[in-house]
Motif scaffolding. Structure first.
Motif, mmCIF file in Angstrom:
data_model
loop_
_atom_site.group_PDB
_atom_site.id
_atom_site.type_symbol
_atom_site.label_atom_id
_atom_site.label_comp_id
_atom_site.label_asym_id
_atom_site.label_seq_id
_atom_site.Cartn_x
_atom_site.Cartn_y
_atom_site.Cartn_z
ATOM 1 N N PHE A 171 21.205 -6.181 -5.566
ATOM 2 C CA PHE A 171 19.778 -5.855 -5.501
ATOM 3 C C PHE A 171 19.374 -5.667 -4.037
ATOM 4 O O PHE A 171 19.918 -6.321 -3.148
ATOM 5 C CB PHE A 171 18.964 -7.000 -6.140
ATOM 6 N N ASP A 172 18.439 -4.799 -3.786
ATOM 7 C CA ASP A 172 17.952 -4.476 -2.452
ATOM 8 C C ASP A 172 17.533 -5.737 -1.689
ATOM 9 O O ASP A 172 16.580 -6.413 -2.051
ATOM 10 C CB ASP A 172 16.763 -3.517 -2.581
ATOM 11 N N LYS A 173 18.271 -6.063 -0.626
ATOM 12 C CA LYS A 173 18.026 -7.299 0.138
ATOM 13 C C LYS A 173 16.668 -7.296 0.828
ATOM 14 O O LYS A 173 16.044 -8.346 0.960
ATOM 15 C CB LYS A 173 19.148 -7.525 1.148
ATOM 16 N N GLU A 174 16.202 -6.133 1.256
ATOM 17 C CA GLU A 174 14.885 -6.086 1.902
ATOM 18 C C GLU A 174 13.776 -6.412 0.911
ATOM 19 O O GLU A 174 12.833 -7.125 1.250
ATOM 20 C CB GLU A 174 14.654 -4.734 2.574
ATOM 21 N N ILE A 175 13.889 -5.929 -0.308
ATOM 22 C CA ILE A 175 12.876 -6.254 -1.322
ATOM 23 C C ILE A 175 12.931 -7.744 -1.643
ATOM 24 O O ILE A 175 11.888 -8.398 -1.757
ATOM 25 C CB ILE A 175 13.041 -5.385 -2.586
ATOM 26 N N ILE A 176 14.132 -8.294 -1.754
ATOM 27 C CA ILE A 176 14.246 -9.736 -2.001
ATOM 28 C C ILE A 176 13.569 -10.526 -0.883
ATOM 29 O O ILE A 176 12.841 -11.481 -1.134
ATOM 30 C CB ILE A 176 15.718 -10.167 -2.182
ATOM 31 N N GLU A 177 13.778 -10.121 0.354
ATOM 32 C CA GLU A 177 13.155 -10.850 1.475
ATOM 33 C C GLU A 177 11.646 -10.677 1.486
ATOM 34 O O GLU A 177 10.916 -11.636 1.762
ATOM 35 C CB GLU A 177 13.767 -10.445 2.810
ATOM 36 N N MET A 230 14.364 -5.275 9.225
ATOM 37 C CA MET A 230 13.152 -4.828 8.545
ATOM 38 C C MET A 230 12.073 -4.473 9.566
ATOM 39 O O MET A 230 11.988 -5.081 10.626
ATOM 40 C CB MET A 230 12.667 -5.899 7.574
ATOM 41 N N LYS A 231 11.257 -3.504 9.220
ATOM 42 C CA LYS A 231 10.194 -3.046 10.111
ATOM 43 C C LYS A 231 9.170 -4.154 10.333
ATOM 44 O O LYS A 231 8.715 -4.786 9.377
ATOM 45 C CB LYS A 231 9.504 -1.820 9.527
ATOM 46 N N GLN A 232 8.814 -4.350 11.593
ATOM 47 C CA GLN A 232 7.880 -5.413 11.954
ATOM 48 C C GLN A 232 6.527 -5.248 11.253
ATOM 49 O O GLN A 232 5.927 -6.231 10.842
ATOM 50 C CB GLN A 232 7.680 -5.463 13.476
ATOM 51 N N GLU A 233 6.060 -4.007 11.093
ATOM 52 C CA GLU A 233 4.750 -3.839 10.450
ATOM 53 C C GLU A 233 4.757 -4.312 8.999
ATOM 54 O O GLU A 233 3.763 -4.818 8.499
ATOM 55 C CB GLU A 233 4.209 -2.411 10.564
ATOM 56 N N LYS A 234 5.890 -4.201 8.325
ATOM 57 C CA LYS A 234 5.969 -4.722 6.960
ATOM 58 C C LYS A 234 5.913 -6.249 6.969
ATOM 59 O O LYS A 234 5.238 -6.854 6.135
ATOM 60 C CB LYS A 234 7.223 -4.225 6.237
ATOM 61 N N LEU A 235 6.602 -6.849 7.919
ATOM 62 C CA LEU A 235 6.567 -8.309 8.026
ATOM 63 C C LEU A 235 5.156 -8.774 8.363
ATOM 64 O O LEU A 235 4.683 -9.784 7.846
ATOM 65 C CB LEU A 235 7.560 -8.789 9.083
ATOM 66 N N LEU A 290 2.354 -7.264 7.596
ATOM 67 C CA LEU A 290 1.355 -6.925 6.580
ATOM 68 C C LEU A 290 1.702 -7.337 5.156
ATOM 69 O O LEU A 290 0.961 -7.015 4.228
ATOM 70 C CB LEU A 290 1.071 -5.417 6.626
ATOM 71 N N VAL A 291 2.782 -8.061 4.961
ATOM 72 C CA VAL A 291 3.165 -8.431 3.592
ATOM 73 C C VAL A 291 2.078 -9.255 2.904
ATOM 74 O O VAL A 291 1.880 -9.133 1.690
ATOM 75 C CB VAL A 291 4.546 -9.137 3.549
ATOM 76 N N ALA A 292 1.313 -10.031 3.643
ATOM 77 C CA ALA A 292 0.238 -10.830 3.038
ATOM 78 C C ALA A 292 -0.867 -9.951 2.460
ATOM 79 O O ALA A 292 -1.558 -10.356 1.529
ATOM 80 C CB ALA A 292 -0.351 -11.802 4.056
ATOM 81 N N THR A 293 -0.999 -8.737 3.001
ATOM 82 C CA THR A 293 -2.037 -7.817 2.531
ATOM 83 C C THR A 293 -1.418 -6.523 2.011
ATOM 84 O O THR A 293 -1.956 -5.437 2.209
ATOM 85 C CB THR A 293 -3.045 -7.506 3.664
ATOM 86 N N TRP A 294 -0.300 -6.654 1.340
ATOM 87 C CA TRP A 294 0.454 -5.494 0.877
ATOM 88 C C TRP A 294 -0.380 -4.568 0.010
ATOM 89 O O TRP A 294 -0.189 -3.355 0.041
ATOM 90 C CB TRP A 294 1.724 -5.929 0.152
ATOM 91 N N HIS A 295 -1.336 -5.115 -0.745
ATOM 92 C CA HIS A 295 -2.181 -4.288 -1.627
ATOM 93 C C HIS A 295 -2.919 -3.209 -0.821
ATOM 94 O O HIS A 295 -3.077 -2.089 -1.299
ATOM 95 C CB HIS A 295 -3.249 -5.140 -2.330
ATOM 96 N N GLU A 296 -3.369 -3.582 0.358
ATOM 97 C CA GLU A 296 -4.201 -2.696 1.175
ATOM 98 C C GLU A 296 -3.433 -1.972 2.283
ATOM 99 O O GLU A 296 -3.961 -1.038 2.885
ATOM 100 C CB GLU A 296 -5.337 -3.494 1.836
ATOM 101 N N ALA A 297 -2.232 -2.414 2.575
ATOM 102 C CA ALA A 297 -1.522 -1.934 3.765
ATOM 103 C C ALA A 297 -1.137 -0.458 3.707
ATOM 104 O O ALA A 297 -1.131 0.219 4.730
ATOM 105 C CB ALA A 297 -0.284 -2.785 4.023
ATOM 106 N N GLY A 298 -0.772 0.037 2.553
ATOM 107 C CA GLY A 298 -0.400 1.434 2.425
ATOM 108 C C GLY A 298 0.942 1.808 3.037
ATOM 109 O O GLY A 298 1.219 2.991 3.222
ATOM 110 N N ILE A 299 1.771 0.823 3.356
ATOM 111 C CA ILE A 299 3.069 1.125 3.982
ATOM 112 C C ILE A 299 4.257 0.705 3.116
ATOM 113 O O ILE A 299 5.394 0.919 3.502
ATOM 114 C CB ILE A 299 3.199 0.449 5.366
ATOM 115 N N PHE A 300 3.990 0.133 1.963
ATOM 116 C CA PHE A 300 5.060 -0.337 1.095
ATOM 117 C C PHE A 300 5.355 0.708 0.023
ATOM 118 O O PHE A 300 4.451 1.358 -0.501
ATOM 119 C CB PHE A 300 4.684 -1.685 0.462
ATOM 120 N N SER A 301 6.639 0.862 -0.303
ATOM 121 C CA SER A 301 7.049 1.815 -1.336
ATOM 122 C C SER A 301 6.559 1.346 -2.704
ATOM 123 O O SER A 301 6.159 0.189 -2.875
ATOM 124 C CB SER A 301 8.576 1.940 -1.353
ATOM 125 N N ASP A 302 6.629 2.243 -3.681
ATOM 126 C CA ASP A 302 6.235 1.872 -5.047
ATOM 127 C C ASP A 302 7.096 0.732 -5.570
ATOM 128 O O ASP A 302 6.591 -0.180 -6.241
ATOM 129 C CB ASP A 302 6.347 3.080 -5.984
#
Length: 159
Positions: A34-40, A68-73, A75-87
């Motif tokens: 399974f995708d390790k980045e998604i798991i993290e 992993m990209k720093q902006e994802k780390l 913004l993970v707390a606000t992933w709903h609004e961030a607009g940078i996460f894949s489907d």
């Protein structure tokens, strides 16, 4: 200010079989392909929700080692609004939040259908195992207030 109630190394010495079982359970998901980045990402979000500084720091360290990209780390707390996460990332994060927040409710069919729209049955199994495992670790880390490990780059700068 928080203080350590039981140190992580004390937990390891007191309950080595419990630690080994949790590590083995986590390894099951990690070694599934399974995708390790998604798991993290999921482990980070669950640790944020459960207020486990120990697990949050560990998985930030792991995520950084994965590149992993720093902006994802950030913004993970606000992933709903961030607009940078894949489907797929959004589906995994939504599933994680659903499984973390089970008090007084069951898992809705709509939530399962949403995660299945992006992941195979096998992937949902391993994703769910990863979520369950980090939940267990969070309950121990938060209850005992394990001290977060100092990232190596911070430790090196301090010396």
């Amino acid at each position: 200010m928080s203080h350590v109630r039981i140190a992580y190394d004390t937990f390891q010495k007191t309950a080595p079989a419990a630690q080994a079982a949790l590590l083995a359970l986590g390894k099951c998901a990690d070694e599934s392909g399974f995708d390790k980045e998604i798991i993290e990402l999921v482990k980070l979000r669950v640790s944020q929700i459960n207020n486990c500084a120990f697990c949050l720091q560990i998985h930030l360290n792991v995520a950084r080692k994965l590149g992993m990209k720093q902006e994802k780390l950030d913004l993970v707390a606000t992933w709903h609004e961030a607009g940078i996460f894949s489907d797929r990332e959004c589906a995994a994060l939504a599933w994680a939040e659903t499984l973390v927040r089970l008090a007084d409710r069951s898992v809705p069919d709509e939530a399962f259908a949403a995660v299945r729209a992006h992941f195979s049955q096998d992937e949902v199994v391993f994703l769910s195992v990863a979520i369950a495992t980090i939940n267990a670790w969070n309950r121990l880390g938060a209850a005992f207030r394990f001290a977060p490990p100092v990232p190596k780059r911070v430790a090196a700068a301090a010396s």
